[in-house]
Design an enzyme around this catalytic site. Sequence first.
Site, mmCIF file in Angstrom:
data_model
loop_
_atom_site.group_PDB
_atom_site.id
_atom_site.type_symbol
_atom_site.label_atom_id
_atom_site.label_comp_id
_atom_site.label_asym_id
_atom_site.label_seq_id
_atom_site.Cartn_x
_atom_site.Cartn_y
_atom_site.Cartn_z
ATOM 1 N N ARG A 103 0.818 -1.221 -0.112
ATOM 2 C CA ARG A 103 0.132 0.076 -0.300
ATOM 3 C C ARG A 103 0.897 1.190 0.009
ATOM 4 O O ARG A 103 1.555 1.586 0.887
ATOM 5 C CB ARG A 103 -0.926 0.024 1.305
ATOM 6 C CG ARG A 103 -1.621 1.339 1.650
ATOM 7 C CD ARG A 103 -2.643 1.303 2.398
ATOM 8 N NE ARG A 103 -3.921 0.370 2.053
ATOM 9 C CZ ARG A 103 -5.154 0.518 2.402
ATOM 10 N NH1 ARG A 103 -5.391 1.337 3.434
ATOM 11 N NH2 ARG A 103 -6.172 -0.090 1.784
ATOM 12 N N HIS A 130 -7.123 0.479 -6.343
ATOM 13 C CA HIS A 130 -7.444 -0.348 -5.256
ATOM 14 C C HIS A 130 -8.020 -1.743 -5.688
ATOM 15 O O HIS A 130 -9.200 -1.866 -5.552
ATOM 16 C CB HIS A 130 -8.410 0.058 -4.301
ATOM 17 C CG HIS A 130 -8.488 -0.362 -2.973
ATOM 18 N ND1 HIS A 130 -7.591 -1.439 -2.636
ATOM 19 C CD2 HIS A 130 -9.006 0.053 -1.592
ATOM 20 C CE1 HIS A 130 -7.688 -1.727 -1.336
ATOM 21 N NE2 HIS A 130 -8.561 -0.865 -0.751
ATOM 22 N N GLN A 133 -9.763 -4.293 -3.657
ATOM 23 C CA GLN A 133 -11.098 -3.929 -3.192
ATOM 24 C C GLN A 133 -12.257 -4.193 -4.441
ATOM 25 O O GLN A 133 -13.297 -4.583 -3.930
ATOM 26 C CB GLN A 133 -11.224 -2.288 -2.913
ATOM 27 C CG GLN A 133 -12.271 -1.735 -2.418
ATOM 28 C CD GLN A 133 -12.987 -2.182 -1.202
ATOM 29 O OE1 GLN A 133 -11.914 -1.982 -0.471
ATOM 30 N NE2 GLN A 133 -13.902 -2.655 -0.961
ATOM 31 N N ASP A 225 -17.807 6.218 -1.485
ATOM 32 C CA ASP A 225 -16.560 6.334 -0.783
ATOM 33 C C ASP A 225 -16.468 7.657 -0.116
ATOM 34 O O ASP A 225 -16.910 8.503 -0.502
ATOM 35 C CB ASP A 225 -15.168 5.803 -1.859
ATOM 36 C CG ASP A 225 -13.973 5.944 -1.222
ATOM 37 O OD1 ASP A 225 -13.982 5.528 -0.021
ATOM 38 O OD2 ASP A 225 -13.067 5.675 -1.903
ATOM 39 N N CYS A 265 -16.405 0.975 0.327
ATOM 40 C CA CYS A 265 -15.299 0.331 0.547
ATOM 41 C C CYS A 265 -14.906 0.420 1.934
ATOM 42 O O CYS A 265 -14.157 -0.723 2.613
ATOM 43 C CB CYS A 265 -14.153 0.609 -0.358
ATOM 44 S SG CYS A 265 -13.961 2.559 -0.113
ATOM 45 N N ARG A 293 -13.491 -9.194 1.414
ATOM 46 C CA ARG A 293 -11.916 -8.841 0.911
ATOM 47 C C ARG A 293 -11.182 -10.051 1.503
ATOM 48 O O ARG A 293 -10.256 -10.338 0.922
ATOM 49 C CB ARG A 293 -11.609 -7.487 1.824
ATOM 50 C CG ARG A 293 -12.243 -6.278 1.552
ATOM 51 C CD ARG A 293 -11.760 -5.748 0.229
ATOM 52 N NE ARG A 293 -10.236 -5.816 0.122
ATOM 53 C CZ ARG A 293 -9.447 -4.686 0.677
ATOM 54 N NH1 ARG A 293 -10.197 -3.555 1.145
ATOM 55 N NH2 ARG A 293 -8.228 -4.775 0.778
HETATM 56 N N1 CP Z 1 -11.395 -0.496 2.102
HETATM 57 C C1 CP Z 1 -10.115 -0.754 2.848
HETATM 58 O O1 CP Z 1 -9.157 -0.788 1.923
HETATM 59 O O2 CP Z 1 -9.966 -0.169 3.795
HETATM 60 P P1 CP Z 1 -8.617 -0.167 4.599
HETATM 61 O O3 CP Z 1 -8.142 1.136 4.598
HETATM 62 O O4 CP Z 1 -8.874 -0.201 6.180
HETATM 63 O O5 CP Z 1 -7.708 -0.936 4.603
HETATM 64 N N1 NVA Z 2 -10.440 6.275 -1.740
HETATM 65 C C1 NVA Z 2 -10.064 5.864 -0.017
HETATM 66 C C2 NVA Z 2 -10.204 4.531 -0.024
HETATM 67 C C3 NVA Z 2 -9.748 3.933 1.528
HETATM 68 C C4 NVA Z 2 -9.887 2.401 1.318
HETATM 69 C C5 NVA Z 2 -8.594 6.458 0.066
HETATM 70 O O1 NVA Z 2 -7.704 6.315 -0.685
HETATM 71 O O2 NVA Z 2 -8.340 6.878 1.469
#
Ligand code: CP
Ligand code: NVA
Length: 306
Positions: A103, A130, A133, A225, A265, A293
């Site tokens: 990440r 993502h 997701q 989101d 998400c 997930r």
């Molecule tokens: N949806 C998602 O990726 O959540 P986190 O940021 O908690 O991993």
């Molecule tokens: N769009 C959000 C998704 C979190 C899972 C972010 O990038 O913070």
Amino acid sequence: MLYNRDILSINDLTVEDIENIFRLTDFLKTEEGKAHKPLLGKSVALYFEKPSTRTRVSFEVGVFQLGGQAIYLDNKSLQISRGETLADTARVLSRYVNCIVARTLKDETVRELAKYADIPVINALTNREHPCQALGDIYTIKEKLGSYRGIKFSYIGDGNNVANSLLLITSKLGINFSIASPVGYEIKDDVKDTAIKYAKESGAVVEFHNNPELAVKDADIIYTDVWVSMGDEAEEEKRNRDFQNFRVDSRLLKLAKPTVKVMHCLPAIRGKEITDEVMDGPNSIIFDQAENRLHVQKAILSLILG
Ligand code: CP
Ligand code: NVA
């Protein structure tokens, strides 16, 4: 065959790859599937530059359930924080572990990791995409509705990483996609162009709006989101103003099909992009979505490493 491949984007996957992931996920959710241990003796590094609840925990638990070992690596506690290069970090991790789940703030970082690692790299969220997701989300739709081809999927909000992956996967799979974003927060043209190409092949209809009411008309799914993604915090005040009319509430739901399912998400900022009433209401499948997930990522890891 996904064996030994990177998943940096939905663009890296064929329709057949996605269907294979979903088929294996179905199996992993059965009693017999729970005994499947293709990662025995294997280790997976989780390299994270941003916070996470779901992704971190579901990958750590998933690797454990598959018989392997997960190692969480926060960039601030690695030597990278003292000047070691990302390329050298990737080279060294490749000598110890079998896969890197990453990440990162920038999409280029996950690509650089993949370039220098001799092992598969999985994108666990960047500013651009993502993919894990989106895979979990479409699997959830298949589970809830029985199928996904030809349904109408409406996304309300920011044209962000989650929206990009959802647009790419829906257009690839023949799911009609309709998005409403405020002016200035639309999905970027390069992602749109790729999706339009996929839609021509799959028969999906893709629509881009600035009005949520138009986007949700007769929708089977409404998805939203956060207004402020990780990395966008400096724009919080402006975004909260610009997204005021992009809240998923019970009034908006009335414009969709009566059977509409609501997805997010997570994490959600309740009262901003979604109301408590909708999030906790009968149309919400948000927490089953979060659970999936785990199952879908177990399928991804099994196919890449098994
Ligand atoms: N949806 C998602 O990726 O959540 P986190 O940021 O908690 O991993
Ligand atoms: N769009 C959000 C998704 C979190 C899972 C972010 O990038 O913070």
